[in-house]
Enzyme design. Structure first.
Site, PDB file in Angstrom:
ATOM      1  N   ARG A 254     -96.876  77.652   1.936  1.00  0.00           N
ATOM      2  CA  ARG A 254     -97.455  77.523   0.591  1.00  0.00           C
ATOM      3  C   ARG A 254     -98.944  77.236   0.740  1.00  0.00           C
ATOM      4  NH1 ARG A 254     -98.570  73.439  -3.029  1.00  0.00           N
ATOM      5  NH2 ARG A 254     -98.077  73.845  -5.210  1.00  0.00           N
TER       6      ARG A 254
ATOM      7  N   LYS B  91    -104.675  69.470   2.189  1.00  0.00           N
ATOM      8  CA  LYS B  91    -104.253  68.105   1.831  1.00  0.00           C
ATOM      9  C   LYS B  91    -105.045  67.045   2.607  1.00  0.00           C
ATOM     10  CE  LYS B  91     -99.829  69.222  -0.166  1.00  0.00           C
ATOM     11  NZ  LYS B  91     -98.387  69.348   0.054  1.00  0.00           N
TER      12      LYS B  91
HETATM   13  N1  HH2 Z   1     -97.264  70.319  -2.508  1.00  0.00           N
HETATM   14  C1  HH2 Z   1     -97.785  70.223  -3.747  1.00  0.00           C
HETATM   15  C2  HH2 Z   1     -97.115  70.762  -4.843  1.00  0.00           C
HETATM   16  N2  HH2 Z   1     -95.929  71.396  -4.692  1.00  0.00           N
HETATM   17  N3  HH2 Z   1     -94.186  72.151  -3.297  1.00  0.00           N
HETATM   18  C3  HH2 Z   1     -93.647  72.250  -2.086  1.00  0.00           C
HETATM   19  N4  HH2 Z   1     -92.464  72.863  -1.905  1.00  0.00           N
HETATM   20  N5  HH2 Z   1     -94.263  71.741  -0.964  1.00  0.00           N
HETATM   21  C4  HH2 Z   1     -95.465  71.089  -1.044  1.00  0.00           C
HETATM   22  O1  HH2 Z   1     -95.979  70.614  -0.008  1.00  0.00           O
HETATM   23  C5  HH2 Z   1     -96.067  70.952  -2.342  1.00  0.00           C
HETATM   24  C6  HH2 Z   1     -95.387  71.504  -3.462  1.00  0.00           C
HETATM   25  C7  HH2 Z   1     -99.098  69.547  -3.941  1.00  0.00           C
HETATM   26  O2  HH2 Z   1    -100.171  70.441  -3.775  1.00  0.00           O
HETATM   27  P1  HH2 Z   1    -100.945  71.165  -4.981  1.00  0.00           P
HETATM   28  O3  HH2 Z   1    -100.006  71.920  -5.859  1.00  0.00           O
HETATM   29  O4  HH2 Z   1    -102.013  71.990  -4.373  1.00  0.00           O
HETATM   30  O5  HH2 Z   1    -101.628  69.975  -5.762  1.00  0.00           O
HETATM   31  P2  HH2 Z   1    -101.294  69.220  -7.112  1.00  0.00           P
HETATM   32  O6  HH2 Z   1    -100.026  68.482  -6.939  1.00  0.00           O
HETATM   33  O7  HH2 Z   1    -102.484  68.320  -7.320  1.00  0.00           O
HETATM   34  O8  HH2 Z   1    -101.160  70.251  -8.211  1.00  0.00           O
END
Ligand code: HH2
Length: 312
Positions: free
Chosen positions: A283, A244
């Site tokens: 995660r 992030k």
């Molecule tokens: N961060 C993201 C998405 N889902 N769920 C939880 N529980 N905690 C988190 O920190 C979290 C999450 C965002 O990351 P990512 O899925 O890699 O990116 P994007 O939202 O662009 O799909």
């Protein structure tokens, strides 16, 4: 700050629709790893890579071989609008999100019956159909704030519910939130989410500070360094730090953050602190590096500590 002395099996061994997942601090593996599988065109790191069922299955197979206990399937990116990510992710309708995640969840459940599957959605209808398709856990990035009825879905299906802290609507984070005491405010917000979930009869909850969701880099890091304040609410804690922008901002500058491809080692450093402070679910996009770091962290912490008095 209050300390939790024991981590009861009732709360810290999650019953994932009949399958048990041990999330007690002090695990020999350091923590349980949740591998990210975004079946979206626009996620900030893996967007566009796993949009067919075949590609998603191949990715899941690799992450399971590398040691992931859970595959987290997401069909809507939350990439915020703003200076760092530009336009931000597009909002996704219930129909489109269903179309993206349900075939993948169904195929995963059939092909990898030993794997746990979570669905990353804040929409109760998508969550319910994902559970019908074979998912075990609901990951609600809004912590029941947008759709409190998500708690009834989790209770009805006996699915653990991840309650993440965020502000605003996904993809539309207000960037001007000011916290007086970010740790106390996030904790109070999560405590309210817990009360809502308990009232609906959800037994197994997981708390998440929402790293990167409407917080400054310093606030994100402060939350990690004080994660024990969330653990004190009495439920397992999950962190999602993977690549992030906070990592990029610390390694670069707030104006010119290091891009996501240069954020792995920084991510591992922050994740290690999170686990030292009590997180037991991580995660990540990078399962093998995370599993190896966690194993060594746990092996080191398992050694007795001896404090040698120094002469003054
Ligand atoms: N961060 C993201 C998405 N889902 N769920 C939880 N529980 N905690 C988190 O920190 C979290 C999450 C965002 O990351 P990512 O899925 O890699 O990116 P994007 O939202 O662009 O799909």
């Amino acid at each position: 700050m209050e300390q939790i002395q024991t981590f009861s099996a009732e709360r810290f061994v999650l019953n994932c629709r009949g399958r048990l997942l041990d999330c007690r601090p002090g695990l020999p593996t350091g923590a349980q790893v949740m591998g990210i599988l975004n079946v979206t065109p626009d996620s900030f790191w893996d967007g566009g890579r796993y949009q067919t069922v075949d590609a998603a299955l191949r990715r899941a197979e690799i992450m399971l071989e590398e040691g992931a206990a859970i595959i987290d399937v997401g069909g809507e990116s939350t990439r915020p609008k703003g200076r760092i990510y530009g336009q931000g992710a597009e909002p996704v309708s219930v129909d489109e999100e269903r179309r993206r995640v349900l075939p993948v969840i169904e195929a995963l459940a059939q092909r990898f019956p030993e794997a746990l599957i979570s669905v990353d959605t804040y929409k109760p209808q998508v969550a319910q159909e994902a559970l019908e398709a074979g998912a075990h856990i609901i990951n609600d990035q809004t912590g029941l704030r947008l759709y409190p009825e998500m708690a009834e879905v989790a209770a009805r299906y006996g699915a653990p519910l991840v309650l993440m802290h965020a502000v605003g609507r996904p993809g539309e984070l207000p960037h001007e939130v000011t916290y007086t005491d970010v740790v106390a405010e996030v904790r109070a917000s999560l405590a309210a989410s817990v009360a809502r979930a308990q009232a609906a009869g959800v037994v197994h909850l997981v708390l998440d500070p929402g790293f990167g969701f409407g917080k400054t880099a310093a606030e994100n890091l402060r939350l990690v360094n004080n994660l024990d304040a969330l653990l004190a609410l009495g439920y397992p804690v999950l962190v999602g730090i993977s690549r992030k922008s906070t990592i990029g901002q610390v390694l670069g500058t707030p104006e010119q953050p290091v891009p996501p491809e240069g954020r792995l080692y920084g991510t591992l450093g922050v994740t290690a602190v999170a686990v030292l402070r009590g997180a037991t679910l991580v995660r990540t996009h990078d399962v093998r590096p995370t599993v190896e770091m966690l194993r060594l962290l746990a092996a080191t912490l398992a050694q007795p500590r001896r404090v040698i008095a120094t002469a003054t």
